[in-house]
Design a protein around this motif. Sequence first.
Motif, PDB file in Angstrom:
ATOM      1  N   ALA A   1       0.815  -1.213   0.000  1.00 51.26           N
ATOM      2  CA  ALA A   1       0.000   0.000   0.000  1.00 51.26           C
ATOM      3  C   ALA A   1       0.848   1.263   0.000  1.00 51.26           C
ATOM      4  N   VAL A   2       1.980   1.246   0.704  1.00 50.08           N
ATOM      5  CA  VAL A   2       2.787   2.462   0.824  1.00 50.08           C
ATOM      6  C   VAL A   2       3.735   2.639  -0.355  1.00 50.08           C
ATOM      7  N   ARG A   3       3.957   1.604  -1.110  1.00 49.37           N
ATOM      8  CA  ARG A   3       4.902   1.681  -2.232  1.00 49.37           C
ATOM      9  C   ARG A   3       4.562   2.792  -3.235  1.00 49.37           C
ATOM     10  N   PRO A   4       3.316   2.923  -3.721  1.00 48.20           N
ATOM     11  CA  PRO A   4       3.023   4.025  -4.655  1.00 48.20           C
ATOM     12  C   PRO A   4       3.215   5.402  -4.025  1.00 48.20           C
TER      13      PRO A   4
ATOM     14  N   GLY B   1      11.310   4.752 -13.024  1.00 47.03           N
ATOM     15  CA  GLY B   1      10.369   4.348 -11.981  1.00 47.03           C
ATOM     16  C   GLY B   1      10.860   3.088 -11.314  1.00 47.03           C
ATOM     17  N   GLY B   2      10.080   2.571 -10.362  1.00 46.18           N
ATOM     18  CA  GLY B   2      10.461   1.352  -9.680  1.00 46.18           C
ATOM     19  C   GLY B   2      11.635   1.562  -8.755  1.00 46.18           C
ATOM     20  N   TYR B   3      11.473   2.460  -7.776  1.00 49.28           N
ATOM     21  CA  TYR B   3      12.570   2.810  -6.890  1.00 49.28           C
ATOM     22  C   TYR B   3      12.629   1.929  -5.653  1.00 49.28           C
ATOM     23  N   THR B   4      11.571   1.162  -5.402  1.00 50.39           N
ATOM     24  CA  THR B   4      11.515   0.345  -4.192  1.00 50.39           C
ATOM     25  C   THR B   4      11.411  -1.127  -4.545  1.00 50.39           C
ATOM     26  N   ARG B   5      11.698  -1.935  -3.553  1.00 45.90           N
ATOM     27  CA  ARG B   5      11.610  -3.386  -3.720  1.00 45.90           C
ATOM     28  C   ARG B   5      10.939  -3.967  -2.486  1.00 45.90           C
ATOM     29  N   ILE B   6      10.038  -4.903  -2.685  1.00 42.05           N
ATOM     30  CA  ILE B   6       9.397  -5.615  -1.587  1.00 42.05           C
ATOM     31  C   ILE B   6       9.924  -7.043  -1.614  1.00 42.05           C
ATOM     32  N   ILE B   7      10.556  -7.446  -0.520  1.00 44.83           N
ATOM     33  CA  ILE B   7      11.097  -8.798  -0.402  1.00 44.83           C
ATOM     34  C   ILE B   7      10.380  -9.473   0.763  1.00 44.83           C
ATOM     35  N   LYS B   8       9.657 -10.526   0.477  1.00 43.90           N
ATOM     36  CA  LYS B   8       8.913 -11.219   1.526  1.00 43.90           C
ATOM     37  C   LYS B   8       9.880 -11.985   2.429  1.00 43.90           C
ATOM     38  N   ARG B   9       9.578 -11.969   3.718  1.00 47.83           N
ATOM     39  CA  ARG B   9      10.386 -12.685   4.702  1.00 47.83           C
ATOM     40  C   ARG B   9       9.686 -13.983   5.068  1.00 47.83           C
TER      41      ARG B   9
END
Length: 165
Positions: free
Chosen positions: A43-46, A92-100
């Motif tokens: 949710a916070v990524r955008p 674009g695409g400055y963040t990455r979500i890596i699941k733990r």
Amino acid sequence: MRHRKAGRKLNRNAEHRQALYRNLTRALIEHERIITTVPKAKAVRPFVEKLITLAKKGTLHARRLAISRLHDRDLVAKLFKEIAPRYSDRPGGYTRIIKRHERRLGDAGETAYLALLAAGETRAKTPKTAPAPRVSETPAPAPTPTPAPEASTPPASTPETPPAS
């Protein structure tokens, strides 16, 4: 029905949700990697990426818009001076979500890292395996058509041989 309703509510009202986005963004800008739940990270990524895109413009108007969204001039200064130049060439695409694999204590919620990409970092592509070699079988030569012998008439050019006694 939720037609044309973008975004996630996260069981919060609008003010609480904006405060959550603001706090997560502050922590991300300050530490450049945070641990949060997967739905919150998505949710916070955008929100974060729009702020970085705004910071890439570098104008006074963009700075004021960023301050109005974050309410922290020091973090906005870091966003404009350190983080935005890092992504000047990136569209674009400055963040990455890596699941733990570890779950959160208490409710066992799925957790993930939300991280800013490094300066020259690109998306890691999985190496493609080499394709299997093609076996090129040479096709057997097509049989040449032989004329079928006629059964009713003997060939004219063959002499008759006398029977052996």
